[in-house]
Design an enzyme around this catalytic site. Structure first.
Site, PDB file in Angstrom:
ATOM      1  N   HIS A 146       0.823  -1.212   0.000  1.00 36.29           N
ATOM      2  CA  HIS A 146       0.000   0.000   0.000  1.00 36.29           C
ATOM      3  C   HIS A 146       0.861   1.268   0.000  1.00 36.29           C
ATOM      4  O   HIS A 146       0.439   2.296  -0.526  1.00 36.29           O
ATOM      5  CB  HIS A 146      -0.924   0.026   1.214  1.00 36.29           C
ATOM      6  CG  HIS A 146      -1.805  -1.162   1.332  1.00 36.29           C
ATOM      7  ND1 HIS A 146      -2.747  -1.493   0.389  1.00 36.29           N
ATOM      8  CD2 HIS A 146      -1.884  -2.131   2.292  1.00 36.29           C
ATOM      9  CE1 HIS A 146      -3.385  -2.601   0.756  1.00 36.29           C
ATOM     10  NE2 HIS A 146      -2.877  -3.002   1.905  1.00 36.29           N
TER      11      HIS A 146
ATOM     12  N   HIS B 225       5.265   6.541   7.009  1.00 34.87           N
ATOM     13  CA  HIS B 225       4.905   6.103   5.670  1.00 34.87           C
ATOM     14  C   HIS B 225       4.500   7.319   4.843  1.00 34.87           C
ATOM     15  O   HIS B 225       4.324   8.408   5.386  1.00 34.87           O
ATOM     16  CB  HIS B 225       3.770   5.071   5.708  1.00 34.87           C
ATOM     17  CG  HIS B 225       2.513   5.585   6.335  1.00 34.87           C
ATOM     18  ND1 HIS B 225       2.248   5.469   7.695  1.00 34.87           N
ATOM     19  CD2 HIS B 225       1.461   6.249   5.815  1.00 34.87           C
ATOM     20  CE1 HIS B 225       1.090   6.029   7.964  1.00 34.87           C
ATOM     21  NE2 HIS B 225       0.584   6.520   6.838  1.00 34.87           N
TER      22      HIS B 225
ATOM     23  N   HIS C 170       2.224   8.996   1.283  1.00 35.91           N
ATOM     24  CA  HIS C 170       1.122   8.927   0.320  1.00 35.91           C
ATOM     25  C   HIS C 170       1.477   9.835  -0.849  1.00 35.91           C
ATOM     26  O   HIS C 170       2.083  10.894  -0.664  1.00 35.91           O
ATOM     27  CB  HIS C 170      -0.185   9.382   0.969  1.00 35.91           C
ATOM     28  CG  HIS C 170      -0.578   8.576   2.174  1.00 35.91           C
ATOM     29  ND1 HIS C 170      -1.350   7.439   2.094  1.00 35.91           N
ATOM     30  CD2 HIS C 170      -0.273   8.741   3.493  1.00 35.91           C
ATOM     31  CE1 HIS C 170      -1.526   6.943   3.303  1.00 35.91           C
ATOM     32  NE2 HIS C 170      -0.879   7.717   4.179  1.00 35.91           N
TER      33      HIS C 170
ATOM     34  N   THR D  66      -6.140   6.780   8.249  1.00 42.32           N
ATOM     35  CA  THR D  66      -6.645   7.023   6.895  1.00 42.32           C
ATOM     36  C   THR D  66      -6.644   5.752   6.053  1.00 42.32           C
ATOM     37  O   THR D  66      -6.902   5.811   4.851  1.00 42.32           O
ATOM     38  CB  THR D  66      -5.807   8.106   6.182  1.00 42.32           C
ATOM     39  OG1 THR D  66      -4.454   7.642   6.054  1.00 42.32           O
ATOM     40  CG2 THR D  66      -5.833   9.403   6.983  1.00 42.32           C
TER      41      THR D  66
END
Length: 348
Positions: free
Chosen positions: A100, A125, A127, A232
């Site tokens: 992901h 992480h 996005h 999220t």
């Protein structure tokens, strides 16, 4: 060396390697059916709610849009204080492609110390969008996306033994959000990006040396948005105290292109590889929530403008008086004074 002794040493060595790997991995968010969701397709965002009830709820979900009319200035919000973020190069961090996003494990010696409870770091992480649509931040400013967003996840270690225990509690998690824009090359982010091709495929991981994680953050830790929200990604627990910094950081266009093109959501063995792009959740409804801010730009700007306009008014008045005085002096210089004549002269 006898065969039996050699075999025994091999067993011990394998056991030590496994223990070391587990120690390096550290605590992570619970894997609640990670393979059962994606950002698009039949298991995409619109379908999360069918398997993860919180994702389909309107209660305290993230991300949100930051815009005028929802802010409340809170003078008690002090600059964020981080401890233990400057890691030694001798430390080993696990960088993973989890299918992901890219995920970097962090050490339990890293903490947020400026909140009522101590929050211990777990992982970070990112996005991002795609080359065609490079608008991949989760939070938005007045409806506008940034190209990317970094999240640093922490759990409440004063109240809970692990992130697994904390992740579904109302005060369980605290996440720092960093908005990323295109600009100058960023050497701190390159420390991570330089390993992207080593974790191109799902479930690939490597160990990388420690570095100063605080270098990934903006230089203004005193200006931020604060609100109560959620994870999220599934299971979307409403357990996050969000701190999203007002000031963004920059990475180069080349660095963003690497992020958008080097990773895949699929296994290495799969015939049709799927690129890891657009791995962000769309903005959720704010509802009746309040967004606190640590800055009050409107008030400061008003004061500055009043001072500027006041100074201009004084300057204009001074110029007007000076011109008037100069004009009067000039007029006086042009006047010819004559002595008064005798009265006899007037009678002749």
């Amino acid at each position: 060396m006898s065969p039996r002794r050699r075999q025994w040493l091999e067993v011990v060595t394998r056991a030590l390697v496994m223990l070391h790997a587990l120690a390096l991995k550290g605590p992570t968010l619970a894997d609640s059916g990670a393979s059962g969701w994606s950002y698009s397709g039949p298991h995409g965002e619109d379908e999360w709610g069918s398997s993860y009830p919180h994702c389909g709820s309107v209660h305290q979900q993230s991300p949100i849009d930051f815009h005028n009319g929802i802010f409340a200035y809170d003078p008690s919000l002090k600059p964020m204080q981080l401890m233990g973020y400057n890691l030694s190069e001798t430390e080993r961090l696990t960088l993973t492609n989890d299918g992901h996003a890219l995920k970097l494990s962090l050490l339990p010696t890293m903490h947020i110390t400026s909140l009522p409870d101590r929050y211990t770091a777990v992982q970070l992480h990112m996005h991002w969008g795609s080359k065609a649509e490079p608008n991949g931040s989760e939070h938005t400013i007045s409806g506008q996306h940034y190209p990317s967003e970094l999240h640093i996840v922490h759990y409440n270690s004063d109240k809970y033994e692990s992130v697994t225990e904390a992740q579904d509690k109302p005060d369980g998690l605290a996440v720092l959000g960093i908005l990323i824009e295109v600009g100058n090359f960023n050497p701190a982010y390159e420390i991570v990006f330089s390993h992207l091709k080593e974790i191109q495929y799902k479930d690939q991981k490597i160990y990388m040396p420690g570095f100063n994680v605080e270098d990934l953050l903006p230089d203004r830790l005193d200006q931020y948005f604060r609100y109560n929200g959620s994870l999220t990604t599934p299971p979307c627990y409403p357990s996050v105290l969000w701190t999203v910094f007002r000031k963004s950081v920059q990475i180069s266009n080349e660095q963003l292109n690497e992020l958008e093109s080097d990773l895949f959501v699929s296994d290495k063995e799969e015939t049709n590889q799927t690129g890891m792009v657009k791995n962000f959740r769309h903005v959720q409804k704010l509802g009746k929530r309040e967004v606190l801010v640590s800055f009050h730009e409107g008030v400061v700007l008003a004061v500055i403008l009043c001072c500027v306009f006041g100074a201009l008014a004084i300057l204009a008045l001074g110029c007007f008086l000076l011109r008037k005085r100069t004009k009067k002096a000039t007029e006086n210089q042009g006047v010819i004074y004559k002595p008064a004549g005798d009265k006899d002269d007037d009678l002749s």
